[in-house]
Design a protein around this motif. Structure first.
Motif, mmCIF file in Angstrom:
data_model
loop_
_atom_site.group_PDB
_atom_site.id
_atom_site.type_symbol
_atom_site.label_atom_id
_atom_site.label_comp_id
_atom_site.label_asym_id
_atom_site.label_seq_id
_atom_site.Cartn_x
_atom_site.Cartn_y
_atom_site.Cartn_z
ATOM 1 N N ALA A 89 3.415 -8.214 0.910
ATOM 2 C CA ALA A 89 2.145 -8.668 1.540
ATOM 3 C C ALA A 89 0.854 -8.351 0.725
ATOM 4 O O ALA A 89 -0.144 -9.338 0.780
ATOM 5 N N HIS A 90 0.923 -7.215 0.119
ATOM 6 C CA HIS A 90 -0.509 -6.776 -0.523
ATOM 7 C C HIS A 90 -0.290 -7.404 -1.832
ATOM 8 O O HIS A 90 -1.527 -7.974 -2.547
ATOM 9 N N LEU A 91 0.775 -7.713 -2.493
ATOM 10 C CA LEU A 91 0.804 -8.324 -3.884
ATOM 11 C C LEU A 91 0.452 -9.785 -3.707
ATOM 12 O O LEU A 91 -0.348 -10.247 -4.576
ATOM 13 N N SER A 92 0.619 -10.484 -2.371
ATOM 14 C CA SER A 92 0.378 -11.778 -2.374
ATOM 15 C C SER A 92 -1.266 -11.700 -2.003
ATOM 16 O O SER A 92 -1.666 -12.731 -2.505
ATOM 17 N N GLY A 93 -1.584 -10.798 -1.252
ATOM 18 C CA GLY A 93 -3.144 -10.784 -1.159
ATOM 19 C C GLY A 93 -3.936 -10.546 -2.328
ATOM 20 O O GLY A 93 -5.042 -11.118 -2.520
ATOM 21 N N ALA A 94 -3.273 -9.820 -3.337
ATOM 22 C CA ALA A 94 -3.980 -9.708 -4.520
ATOM 23 C C ALA A 94 -4.155 -10.890 -5.321
ATOM 24 O O ALA A 94 -5.279 -11.069 -5.871
ATOM 25 N N ILE A 95 -2.905 -11.460 -5.159
ATOM 26 C CA ILE A 95 -2.760 -13.020 -6.069
ATOM 27 C C ILE A 95 -3.947 -13.984 -5.456
ATOM 28 O O ILE A 95 -4.591 -14.659 -6.066
ATOM 29 N N ALA A 96 -4.122 -13.760 -4.021
ATOM 30 C CA ALA A 96 -4.950 -14.858 -3.194
ATOM 31 C C ALA A 96 -6.338 -14.474 -3.675
ATOM 32 O O ALA A 96 -7.188 -15.188 -3.753
ATOM 33 N N GLU A 97 -6.464 -13.255 -3.549
ATOM 34 C CA GLU A 97 -7.875 -12.698 -3.924
ATOM 35 C C GLU A 97 -8.540 -13.285 -5.040
ATOM 36 O O GLU A 97 -9.610 -13.634 -5.294
ATOM 37 N N ARG A 98 -7.598 -12.956 -6.093
ATOM 38 C CA ARG A 98 -8.017 -13.190 -7.693
ATOM 39 C C ARG A 98 -8.034 -14.984 -7.573
ATOM 40 O O ARG A 98 -8.930 -15.075 -8.765
ATOM 41 N N THR A 99 -7.117 -15.430 -7.210
ATOM 42 C CA THR A 99 -7.076 -16.866 -7.589
ATOM 43 C C THR A 99 -7.938 -17.685 -6.576
ATOM 44 O O THR A 99 -8.632 -18.893 -7.032
ATOM 45 N N CYS A 100 -7.990 -17.398 -5.310
ATOM 46 C CA CYS A 100 -8.826 -18.285 -4.315
ATOM 47 C C CYS A 100 -10.013 -17.762 -3.866
ATOM 48 O O CYS A 100 -10.746 -18.363 -3.148
ATOM 49 N N GLY A 101 -10.177 -16.446 -4.259
ATOM 50 C CA GLY A 101 -11.531 -15.803 -3.756
ATOM 51 C C GLY A 101 -11.432 -14.859 -2.290
ATOM 52 O O GLY A 101 -12.132 -14.229 -1.960
ATOM 53 N N GLU A 113 -17.357 -4.694 -3.027
ATOM 54 C CA GLU A 113 -16.888 -3.418 -2.153
ATOM 55 C C GLU A 113 -15.490 -3.255 -1.660
ATOM 56 O O GLU A 113 -14.864 -2.207 -1.474
ATOM 57 N N PHE A 114 -15.036 -4.579 -1.381
ATOM 58 C CA PHE A 114 -13.243 -4.365 -0.859
ATOM 59 C C PHE A 114 -12.490 -3.763 -2.269
ATOM 60 O O PHE A 114 -11.822 -2.833 -1.874
ATOM 61 N N TRP A 115 -12.880 -4.301 -3.407
ATOM 62 C CA TRP A 115 -12.197 -3.874 -4.453
ATOM 63 C C TRP A 115 -12.509 -2.268 -4.835
ATOM 64 O O TRP A 115 -11.861 -1.645 -5.819
ATOM 65 N N ARG A 116 -13.427 -1.754 -4.512
ATOM 66 C CA ARG A 116 -13.849 -0.270 -5.064
ATOM 67 C C ARG A 116 -13.635 0.618 -3.936
ATOM 68 O O ARG A 116 -13.680 1.796 -4.138
ATOM 69 N N VAL A 143 -3.986 -4.041 -4.870
ATOM 70 C CA VAL A 143 -2.881 -3.676 -5.933
ATOM 71 C C VAL A 143 -2.669 -2.273 -5.721
ATOM 72 O O VAL A 143 -1.365 -1.907 -5.689
ATOM 73 N N ASP A 144 -3.406 -1.382 -5.150
ATOM 74 C CA ASP A 144 -3.129 -0.050 -5.101
ATOM 75 C C ASP A 144 -1.953 0.026 -3.643
ATOM 76 O O ASP A 144 -0.862 0.860 -3.635
ATOM 77 N N GLY A 145 -2.204 -0.772 -2.781
ATOM 78 C CA GLY A 145 -1.382 -1.038 -1.582
ATOM 79 C C GLY A 145 0.118 -1.469 -2.181
ATOM 80 O O GLY A 145 1.079 -0.936 -1.698
ATOM 81 N N ALA A 146 -0.057 -2.379 -3.136
ATOM 82 C CA ALA A 146 1.582 -2.853 -3.437
ATOM 83 C C ALA A 146 2.017 -1.919 -4.390
ATOM 84 O O ALA A 146 3.258 -1.724 -4.100
ATOM 85 N N ALA A 147 1.289 -1.052 -4.943
ATOM 86 C CA ALA A 147 2.074 -0.064 -5.974
ATOM 87 C C ALA A 147 2.594 1.113 -4.973
ATOM 88 O O ALA A 147 3.535 1.593 -5.321
ATOM 89 N N ILE A 148 1.620 1.813 -4.025
ATOM 90 C CA ILE A 148 2.394 2.590 -3.021
ATOM 91 C C ILE A 148 3.334 2.148 -2.469
ATOM 92 O O ILE A 148 4.530 2.866 -2.287
ATOM 93 N N ALA A 149 3.472 0.977 -1.602
ATOM 94 C CA ALA A 149 4.582 0.593 -0.996
ATOM 95 C C ALA A 149 5.627 0.468 -1.902
ATOM 96 O O ALA A 149 6.807 0.633 -1.483
ATOM 97 N N GLY A 150 5.687 -0.345 -3.184
ATOM 98 C CA GLY A 150 6.573 -0.558 -3.887
ATOM 99 C C GLY A 150 7.338 1.017 -4.432
ATOM 100 O O GLY A 150 8.496 1.172 -4.428
ATOM 101 N N ALA A 151 6.468 2.040 -4.555
ATOM 102 C CA ALA A 151 7.022 3.358 -5.071
ATOM 103 C C ALA A 151 7.708 4.046 -3.693
ATOM 104 O O ALA A 151 8.789 4.431 -3.911
#
Length: 133
Positions: free
Chosen positions: A70-82, A103-106, A112-120
């Motif tokens: 979910a976080h990975l797809s959110g990151a892709i959607a954020e970067r490609t579609c706004g 502010e969201f990315w700060r 990306v952090d959420g996907a990395a944490i959940a993946g770990a």
């Protein structure tokens, strides 16, 4: 030389997002596994193949893998579609003003952090399940 992919720095820690990435999937896994174990009904031989801890780790792996995707797809959607507005309320009239994209990315954890944490955590649950089997 300009950076192609600048790495944002976290200016604050968002407790709600950290909780949704780290602890809520664990609580969901415990609740699902305990419900299935209490009823004694499993549709697959998953419950019979593993111990109780292995069964719980399989559910935790499933929950954290879903959060990572979910976080990975959110990151892709954020970067490609706004992306979408990042408010806590689903009602558009009562919703607080959405935070800006920068502010969201700060904040930590972002997508990306959420996907990395959940993946770990998924990897740790899989390794722990392999060790106890």
């Amino acid at each position: 030389m300009p950076k192609l992919f600048p790495v944002p720095t976290a200016r604050r820690i968002d407790g709600h997002r950290l909780l949704s990435v780290a602890l809520i999937p664990l609580a969901a896994a415990i609740a699902m596994a305990s419900t299935v174990a209490a009823t004694g009904m499993t549709a697959t031989p998953l419950g019979e193949a593993n111990s109780t801890l292995g069964f719980l780790l399989d559910f935790a792996t499933f929950c954290y893998l879903a959060v990572a995707m979910a976080h990975l797809s959110g990151a892709i959607a954020e970067r490609t579609c706004g992306g979408m507005a990042a408010g806590l309320s689903m009602d558009e009239f009562d919703a607080p003003e959405p935070i800006s994209k920068d502010e969201f990315w700060r904040a930590f954890p972002n997508h990306v952090d959420g996907a990395a944490i959940a993946g770990a955590v998924t990897l740790l649950c899989t390794l722990a399940g392999a060790l106890i089997s």
